[in-house]
Design a protein around this motif. Structure first.
Motif, mmCIF file in Angstrom:
data_model
loop_
_atom_site.group_PDB
_atom_site.id
_atom_site.type_symbol
_atom_site.label_atom_id
_atom_site.label_comp_id
_atom_site.label_asym_id
_atom_site.label_seq_id
_atom_site.Cartn_x
_atom_site.Cartn_y
_atom_site.Cartn_z
ATOM 1 N N ARG A 210 0.820 -1.213 0.000
ATOM 2 C CA ARG A 210 0.000 0.000 0.000
ATOM 3 C C ARG A 210 0.855 1.264 0.000
ATOM 4 N N THR A 211 1.955 1.248 0.736
ATOM 5 C CA THR A 211 2.750 2.462 0.916
ATOM 6 C C THR A 211 4.108 2.411 0.225
ATOM 7 N N GLU A 212 4.536 1.195 -0.234
ATOM 8 C CA GLU A 212 5.868 1.005 -0.820
ATOM 9 C C GLU A 212 6.971 1.403 0.156
ATOM 10 N N ASP A 213 6.694 1.214 1.429
ATOM 11 C CA ASP A 213 7.680 1.505 2.475
ATOM 12 C C ASP A 213 8.447 0.228 2.796
ATOM 13 N N LEU A 214 9.680 0.155 2.329
ATOM 14 C CA LEU A 214 10.485 -1.062 2.506
ATOM 15 C C LEU A 214 11.298 -1.039 3.797
ATOM 16 N N THR A 215 11.059 -0.069 4.655
ATOM 17 C CA THR A 215 11.786 -0.019 5.923
ATOM 18 C C THR A 215 11.087 -0.823 7.015
ATOM 19 N N VAL A 216 9.937 -1.415 6.723
ATOM 20 C CA VAL A 216 9.190 -2.177 7.731
ATOM 21 C C VAL A 216 9.973 -3.441 8.078
ATOM 22 N N ARG A 217 10.070 -3.741 9.368
ATOM 23 C CA ARG A 217 10.727 -4.950 9.832
ATOM 24 C C ARG A 217 9.795 -5.703 10.767
ATOM 25 N N ILE A 218 9.907 -7.025 10.756
ATOM 26 C CA ILE A 218 9.069 -7.883 11.584
ATOM 27 C C ILE A 218 9.935 -8.466 12.690
ATOM 28 N N PRO A 219 9.443 -8.524 13.941
ATOM 29 C CA PRO A 219 10.228 -9.168 15.010
ATOM 30 C C PRO A 219 10.532 -10.616 14.641
ATOM 31 N N ASP A 220 11.774 -11.013 14.854
ATOM 32 C CA ASP A 220 12.198 -12.369 14.456
ATOM 33 C C ASP A 220 12.907 -13.088 15.602
ATOM 34 N N GLU A 221 12.368 -12.963 16.813
ATOM 35 C CA GLU A 221 12.967 -13.659 17.938
ATOM 36 C C GLU A 221 12.709 -15.160 17.806
ATOM 37 N N GLY A 222 13.667 -15.952 18.298
ATOM 38 C CA GLY A 222 13.516 -17.400 18.309
ATOM 39 C C GLY A 222 14.203 -18.046 17.124
ATOM 40 N N ASP A 223 14.100 -19.382 17.080
ATOM 41 C CA ASP A 223 14.732 -20.159 16.025
ATOM 42 C C ASP A 223 13.743 -21.071 15.310
ATOM 43 N N ASP A 224 12.440 -20.844 15.492
ATOM 44 C CA ASP A 224 11.469 -21.711 14.853
ATOM 45 C C ASP A 224 11.245 -21.278 13.403
ATOM 46 N N GLU A 225 10.306 -21.991 12.735
ATOM 47 C CA GLU A 225 10.069 -21.733 11.327
ATOM 48 C C GLU A 225 9.526 -20.328 11.099
ATOM 49 N N ILE A 226 8.669 -19.857 12.015
ATOM 50 C CA ILE A 226 8.102 -18.525 11.852
ATOM 51 C C ILE A 226 9.203 -17.469 11.955
ATOM 52 N N ALA A 227 10.122 -17.664 12.907
ATOM 53 C CA ALA A 227 11.226 -16.711 13.040
ATOM 54 C C ALA A 227 12.115 -16.729 11.789
ATOM 55 N N ARG A 228 12.350 -17.918 11.249
ATOM 56 C CA ARG A 228 13.135 -18.002 10.013
ATOM 57 C C ARG A 228 12.421 -17.302 8.865
ATOM 58 N N LEU A 229 11.100 -17.484 8.798
ATOM 59 C CA LEU A 229 10.334 -16.805 7.758
ATOM 60 C C LEU A 229 10.407 -15.294 7.935
ATOM 61 N N SER A 230 10.323 -14.828 9.180
ATOM 62 C CA SER A 230 10.405 -13.391 9.437
ATOM 63 C C SER A 230 11.772 -12.851 9.050
ATOM 64 N N ARG A 231 12.833 -13.596 9.410
ATOM 65 C CA ARG A 231 14.172 -13.138 9.035
ATOM 66 C C ARG A 231 14.344 -13.115 7.509
ATOM 67 N N SER A 232 13.788 -14.127 6.844
ATOM 68 C CA SER A 232 13.883 -14.141 5.379
ATOM 69 C C SER A 232 13.146 -12.954 4.781
ATOM 70 N N PHE A 233 11.978 -12.647 5.357
ATOM 71 C CA PHE A 233 11.224 -11.492 4.851
ATOM 72 C C PHE A 233 11.992 -10.201 5.097
ATOM 73 N N ASN A 234 12.573 -10.068 6.289
ATOM 74 C CA ASN A 234 13.347 -8.860 6.580
ATOM 75 C C ASN A 234 14.543 -8.736 5.631
ATOM 76 N N SER A 235 15.198 -9.865 5.358
ATOM 77 C CA SER A 235 16.325 -9.832 4.421
ATOM 78 C C SER A 235 15.855 -9.431 3.022
ATOM 79 N N MET A 236 14.692 -9.952 2.636
ATOM 80 C CA MET A 236 14.167 -9.621 1.313
ATOM 81 C C MET A 236 13.839 -8.140 1.204
#
Length: 476
Positions: A210-236
């Motif tokens: 909606r805003t094309e704001d690529l500075t958004v980051r998601i909390p990625d605490e932990g080592d589970d699959e959701i945290a890995r997905l969040s880290r991958s999204f943040n890296s992307m």
């Protein structure tokens, strides 16, 4: 819409809750069914043992002493039934029977007749009385004095076990229902809790869309699959933000570089057009200089656009097929072109055979760019030394050199040292060199002359071999 399509149309958390409820329902139903069958088997075994353990001989003896065969309980006029908690009757081989004890009489079956005739051993069976009561019957042979053989049937109503089983079934059904509902609620809660990071990821994606704001980051605490997905999204998003920033910078730099030749080209063309419109002829010498300037600016624009196209091409896209390239031959061809561009310079070369895998046109352009850089910064009558040894191509000029603080920036797009801003060029040549060499698996760098003299050395190191592989013809 089919049930499968309706199921797929549900939200993910609803599907997870439904799957959990169904799985629990199947498990609970299986446990309840097994429990009911086991209890039923135990109760029937207990009833059978109770029937077989019943001793009707005293009551049967009283009936035989009286000598009267009573066929129905209502016909009895004396208390001969005793205190047995069971229905007992005597069965003859001809199909007759005498009531002994209990609230009803039992139907005589063919099995009972065979037992009464001594043709079969004691047997357990289920029968239904004329009153519609289901009974469990145990028939056993008996013999009295005189050698007379008959059968004795002992029965108890199946309601003794059917009622507890019915109660158990209702209890299991209630418990199963409560368990399924509880499992569905728990599954929905677990799905909501577990998918909360996915909801955050979805919100972030929608926010970015909606805003094309690529500075958004998601909390990625932990080592589970959701945290890995969040880290991958943040890296992307970080990579996209960096790419967007580089793209904006490239556009800004390209616009800045294009502005100067376009402004000069526009000025020269306006002078020529004004001369034609006013009829005031430009002196022939000035006209030739204007036309030469227009031609040079158009050439510079064409070179700049070509460089931009080269740099805008994705790394994964190759302009030509990869092959074995004779780097020493490529360097020799580029050196011949450099001699034409700097006829007043002295070129020396020592090129040993070296074969690499890459794109022949791209490698030749990279070497030409390095030699053009040396020609541009060499003083009149200067010397350019080109050597190729063990895969290391070195181009040495004797120009003013590059300050040490500028060396880290020489391969950046559009970067030009202060001393080179007045010289022709786009500032993209060394960027193309670095990109081409890296694509071939090598490295490119600039350094001060190792002998301490004036000038700069450009070093291209590309992996390869001093001889081509067997049955391979190098690309020319």
């Amino acid at each position: 819409m089919s049930p499968a399509a309706r199921f797929r149309a549900l939200p993910l958390r609803s599907r997870l809750a439904l799957l959990v409820a169904v799985a629990v329902a199947v498990a609970v139903a299986g446990v309840a069914a097994v429990s009911w069958v086991m209890v039923r088997t135990q109760l029937r075994d207990q009833l059978d043992r109770s029937l077989m353990a019943t001793n009707p001989n005293p009551e049967v003896g009283r009936v035989l002493e009286v000598g009267r065969c009573v066929t129905r309980p209502a016909e009895s006029k004396q208390d001969i039934a005793g205190n047995l908690n069971a229905t007992v009757q005597i069965v003859t081989a001809q199909g007759g029977h005498c009531w002994v004890s209990g609230p009803a009489t039992l139907p005589v079956t063919a099995v009972d007749q065979e037992i009464a005739a001594g043709k079969r051993r004691a047997t357990l069976q289920d029968v239904t009385t004329s009153d519609g009561v289901d009974m469990r019957v145990y028939t056993t042979p008996a013999q009295v004095s005189g050698g007379r053989v008959f059968g004795i049937s002992i029965a108890k109503p199946l309601a003794d076990i059917d009622k507890p089983l019915s109660t158990l079934a209702w209890v299991l059904l209630f418990v199963s229902g409560v368990g399924v509902v509880g499992a569905g609620a728990a599954g929905l809660w677990v799905a909501r809790t577990g998918l909360r990071p996915v909801d955050e990821l979805t919100d972030a994606v929608e926010h970015i869309a909606r805003t094309e704001d690529l500075t958004v980051r998601i909390p990625d605490e932990g080592d589970d699959e959701i945290a890995r997905l969040s880290r991958s999204f943040n890296s992307m998003t970080a990579a996209l933000a960096s790419s967007q920033e580089r793209q904006a910078q490239l556009i800004a730099d390209a616009g800045h570089e294009l502005r100067t030749p376009l402004t000069s080209l526009r000025t020269n063309i306006e002078l020529l057009a004004r001369s034609e419109d006013t009829g005031r002829a430009i002196p022939p010498e000035d006209r030739r200089e204007l036309l030469a300037s227009v031609k040079a600016q158009m050439t510079e624009l064409a070179a700049l656009i070509g460089d931009l196209q080269e740099l805008s091409r994705p790394d994964a896209v190759s302009p030509g097929p990869l092959g074995v390239v004779a780097l020493h031959e490529v360097a020799g061809t580029a050196l011949s072109r450099a001699r034409l561009r700097g006829p007043e310079l002295d070129f020396s070369s020592a090129l040993e055979p070296w074969y690499v895998r890459g794109e022949a046109p791209a490698l030749e352009r990279a070497v030409v760019n390095v030699l053009d850089n040396a020609v541009k910064f060499s003083p009149p009558g200067g010397r350019v030394e080109v050597t190729l040894r063990a895969g290391e191509l070195t181009v040495r000029d004797h120009g003013p050199g590059i300050p040490a603080e500028d060396l880290p920036h020489v391969f950046e797009r559009f970067w030009r040292s202060p001393s080179a801003r007045a010289l022709p060029g786009s500032g993209l040549g060394l960027s193309i060199v670095a990109r081409t060499v890296q694509r071939a698996g090598g490295t490119a760098r600039l350094r001060a002359a190792r002998d301490g003299g004036p000038g700069t050395e450009a070093v291209l190191r590309i992996p390869g071999a001093p001889a081509p592989p067997p049955s391979v013809v190098p690309d020319q």
